[in-house]
Write an enzyme that holds these catalytic residues in place. Sequence first.
Site, PDB file in Angstrom:
ATOM      1  N   ASP A   1       0.862  -1.166   0.000  1.00 36.80           N
ATOM      2  CA  ASP A   1       0.000   0.000   0.000  1.00 36.80           C
ATOM      3  C   ASP A   1       0.906   1.226   0.000  1.00 36.80           C
ATOM      4  O   ASP A   1       2.078   1.152   0.365  1.00 36.80           O
ATOM      5  CB  ASP A   1      -0.931  -0.015   1.224  1.00 36.80           C
ATOM      6  CG  ASP A   1      -2.136   0.900   1.026  1.00 36.80           C
ATOM      7  OD1 ASP A   1      -3.019   0.911   1.878  1.00 36.80           O
ATOM      8  OD2 ASP A   1      -2.170   1.630  -0.003  1.00 36.80           O
TER       9      ASP A   1
ATOM     10  N   PHE B   1      -3.116   6.209   3.428  1.00 36.33           N
ATOM     11  CA  PHE B   1      -4.167   5.742   4.341  1.00 36.33           C
ATOM     12  C   PHE B   1      -3.605   5.525   5.739  1.00 36.33           C
ATOM     13  O   PHE B   1      -4.189   5.918   6.745  1.00 36.33           O
ATOM     14  CB  PHE B   1      -4.747   4.425   3.818  1.00 36.33           C
ATOM     15  CG  PHE B   1      -5.839   3.848   4.667  1.00 36.33           C
ATOM     16  CD1 PHE B   1      -5.545   2.908   5.648  1.00 36.33           C
ATOM     17  CD2 PHE B   1      -7.155   4.249   4.514  1.00 36.33           C
ATOM     18  CE1 PHE B   1      -6.553   2.370   6.448  1.00 36.33           C
ATOM     19  CE2 PHE B   1      -8.163   3.723   5.297  1.00 36.33           C
ATOM     20  CZ  PHE B   1      -7.864   2.784   6.265  1.00 36.33           C
TER      21      PHE B   1
ATOM     22  N   ASP C   1      -2.799   8.196  -2.590  1.00 35.64           N
ATOM     23  CA  ASP C   1      -4.163   8.729  -2.645  1.00 35.64           C
ATOM     24  C   ASP C   1      -4.533   9.321  -1.289  1.00 35.64           C
ATOM     25  O   ASP C   1      -3.804   9.190  -0.313  1.00 35.64           O
ATOM     26  CB  ASP C   1      -5.145   7.619  -3.019  1.00 35.64           C
ATOM     27  CG  ASP C   1      -5.163   6.494  -1.979  1.00 35.64           C
ATOM     28  OD1 ASP C   1      -4.139   6.307  -1.302  1.00 35.64           O
ATOM     29  OD2 ASP C   1      -6.199   5.833  -1.832  1.00 35.64           O
TER      30      ASP C   1
ATOM     31  N   GLN D   1     -11.585   6.599  -5.717  1.00 34.36           N
ATOM     32  CA  GLN D   1     -12.134   7.211  -4.523  1.00 34.36           C
ATOM     33  C   GLN D   1     -13.554   7.694  -4.834  1.00 34.36           C
ATOM     34  O   GLN D   1     -14.173   7.241  -5.804  1.00 34.36           O
ATOM     35  CB  GLN D   1     -11.221   8.341  -4.034  1.00 34.36           C
ATOM     36  CG  GLN D   1      -9.876   7.858  -3.497  1.00 34.36           C
ATOM     37  CD  GLN D   1      -9.996   7.035  -2.231  1.00 34.36           C
ATOM     38  OE1 GLN D   1     -11.027   7.034  -1.538  1.00 34.36           O
ATOM     39  NE2 GLN D   1      -8.949   6.276  -1.922  1.00 34.36           N
TER      40      GLN D   1
ATOM     41  N   ASP E   1      -7.610  -7.680   0.798  1.00 36.64           N
ATOM     42  CA  ASP E   1      -6.645  -7.770   1.900  1.00 36.64           C
ATOM     43  C   ASP E   1      -7.347  -7.352   3.180  1.00 36.64           C
ATOM     44  O   ASP E   1      -8.224  -6.464   3.138  1.00 36.64           O
ATOM     45  CB  ASP E   1      -5.438  -6.849   1.654  1.00 36.64           C
ATOM     46  CG  ASP E   1      -5.708  -5.430   2.165  1.00 36.64           C
ATOM     47  OD1 ASP E   1      -6.280  -4.645   1.384  1.00 36.64           O
ATOM     48  OD2 ASP E   1      -5.388  -5.136   3.337  1.00 36.64           O
TER      49      ASP E   1
HETATM   50  C1  LIG Z   1      -9.967  -7.068  13.457  1.00 34.83           C
HETATM   51  O1  LIG Z   1     -10.110  -6.313  12.279  1.00 34.83           O
HETATM   52  C2  LIG Z   1      -9.615  -5.038  12.279  1.00 34.83           C
HETATM   53  O2  LIG Z   1      -9.061  -4.556  13.248  1.00 34.83           O
HETATM   54  C3  LIG Z   1      -9.810  -4.231  11.057  1.00 34.83           C
HETATM   55  C4  LIG Z   1      -9.271  -2.935  10.975  1.00 34.83           C
HETATM   56  C5  LIG Z   1      -9.513  -2.161   9.831  1.00 34.83           C
HETATM   57  C6  LIG Z   1     -10.258  -2.716   8.788  1.00 34.83           C
HETATM   58  C7  LIG Z   1     -10.624  -1.905   7.607  1.00 34.83           C
HETATM   59  C8  LIG Z   1      -9.464  -1.540   6.753  1.00 34.83           C
HETATM   60  N1  LIG Z   1     -10.088  -0.724   5.714  1.00 34.83           N
HETATM   61  C9  LIG Z   1      -9.390  -0.145   4.755  1.00 34.83           C
HETATM   62  N2  LIG Z   1      -8.060  -0.294   4.569  1.00 34.83           N
HETATM   63  C10 LIG Z   1      -7.773   0.532   3.516  1.00 34.83           C
HETATM   64  C11 LIG Z   1      -6.558   0.853   2.909  1.00 34.83           C
HETATM   65  C12 LIG Z   1      -6.546   1.833   1.888  1.00 34.83           C
HETATM   66  N3  LIG Z   1      -5.358   2.166   1.291  1.00 34.83           N
HETATM   67  C13 LIG Z   1      -5.329   3.158   0.377  1.00 34.83           C
HETATM   68  N4  LIG Z   1      -4.152   3.515  -0.192  1.00 34.83           N
HETATM   69  N5  LIG Z   1      -6.469   3.812  -0.038  1.00 34.83           N
HETATM   70  C14 LIG Z   1      -7.680   3.499   0.476  1.00 34.83           C
HETATM   71  O3  LIG Z   1      -8.696   4.119   0.083  1.00 34.83           O
HETATM   72  C15 LIG Z   1      -7.755   2.465   1.484  1.00 34.83           C
HETATM   73  C16 LIG Z   1      -8.971   2.124   2.081  1.00 34.83           C
HETATM   74  C17 LIG Z   1      -8.974   1.171   3.095  1.00 34.83           C
HETATM   75  N6  LIG Z   1      -9.964   0.721   3.875  1.00 34.83           N
HETATM   76  C18 LIG Z   1     -10.775  -3.992   8.850  1.00 34.83           C
HETATM   77  C19 LIG Z   1     -10.542  -4.757   9.992  1.00 34.83           C
END
Ligand SMILES: COC(=O)c1ccc(CCNc2nc3cc4nc(N)[nH]c(=O)c4cc3[nH]2)cc1
Length: 374
Positions: free
Chosen positions: A93, A97, A147, A191, A268
Amino acid sequence: MTLPNHFELLATDGAARTGRLTTPHGMVRTPAFMPVGTAGAMKGMHWREVREAGADIVLGNTYHLMLRPGAERIAALGGLQRFTGWNGPMLTDSGGFQVMSLADLRKVSEHAVTFRSHIDGAKVELSPERSIEVQRFLGSDIAMQMDECVRLPAERDDIERAMRLSLRWAERSKRAFESAPDGYMLFGIVQGGDIPQLRHASAQGLVEMGFHGYAIGGLAVGEPQAVMLAMIDETAPALPTDRPRYLMGVGTPDDILEAVKRGVDMFDCVMPTRNGRHGVAFTRFGQVNLRNARHADDPRPLDEASTWPSARNYARAYLHHLVKAGETLGAMLLSEINIAYYQFLMQGIRDAIAHGTFEEFYQRTRADWSRGDI
Ligand SMILES: COC(=O)c1ccc(CCNc2nc3cc4nc(N)[nH]c(=O)c4cc3[nH]2)cc1
């Protein structure tokens, strides 16, 4: 200028697809789940277990690795695969973020995000050019554009501002990436929050630039599953069918099944390993919280028909004991059991699409999850 395509579609079933993505470090079968090895390790697991569980590709994070041990240091040591010992495909990544969710005193400008390291407080600047440079130093097979992701709910103005900035950063990321050797890939990130028109504008802008693959970003950031699925319905059809689609940060087994049904190819999430460390197991019949006292005398394994030995060879009573006692082995066993279940689910999905039986697989899998007798 259109970038070469390393993705081959093998079969479709409704909007669901199965294919394979060729990378410099090997083949990725899709739909694929990428275990998250944020700082260059899969927490609580050996790489051989990650491979044996069926993972073709793992995720690393620019943000963490650039702060510690440093991108130039990893490059000097031969790149991420040599440094970590995971010799397969890796996706990284881009860092934006993680800055917004982990760093202190962060500021977003047209040029870059600046922040203070959560490790030593050092002032750091992460521009699209630096993010791509770091990902090239890491040697990742699939780099992500830089981003800005907005958490939901959010004002339309803020969502639009971040979406248009991300498009300008996509252009700069692509220009910075152009010197990468053949086979290495760069994905754009759509986005636009929960606003269909902004999702369409973002997807269209990225497709006009041309990327090896397209991520659907800005989701799994606090919105209900129905909103996430609605935005996938708006976005996936706007993306080229011959390139991979990657839904970032997702998700539960249910999220993944629903998103595959809507045309997503890559996923992921930290959930299998993080929940594993907190005593929660994912099984064919739903989630089991082994902290619960009801398991204290239960001699049954989690799943006696599991393809994964640790899921059939340890009594729930023992796993409960390990979790309550805070034994490291508890976190290790549940992490591998969960990664293995996620890969078992992905293999079932790929086989079902290849055989045109995805709808039956979808119905039966969801019925098994809700049996509740576990
Ligand atoms: C026990 O489970 C957990 O703690 C846990 C924590 C966070 C997520 C959600 C993660 N969500 C998420 N990761 C992300 C990573 C991202 N990277 C970029 N560059 N751009 C994005 O727009 C983006 C959106 C995301 N949305 C899911 C699970």
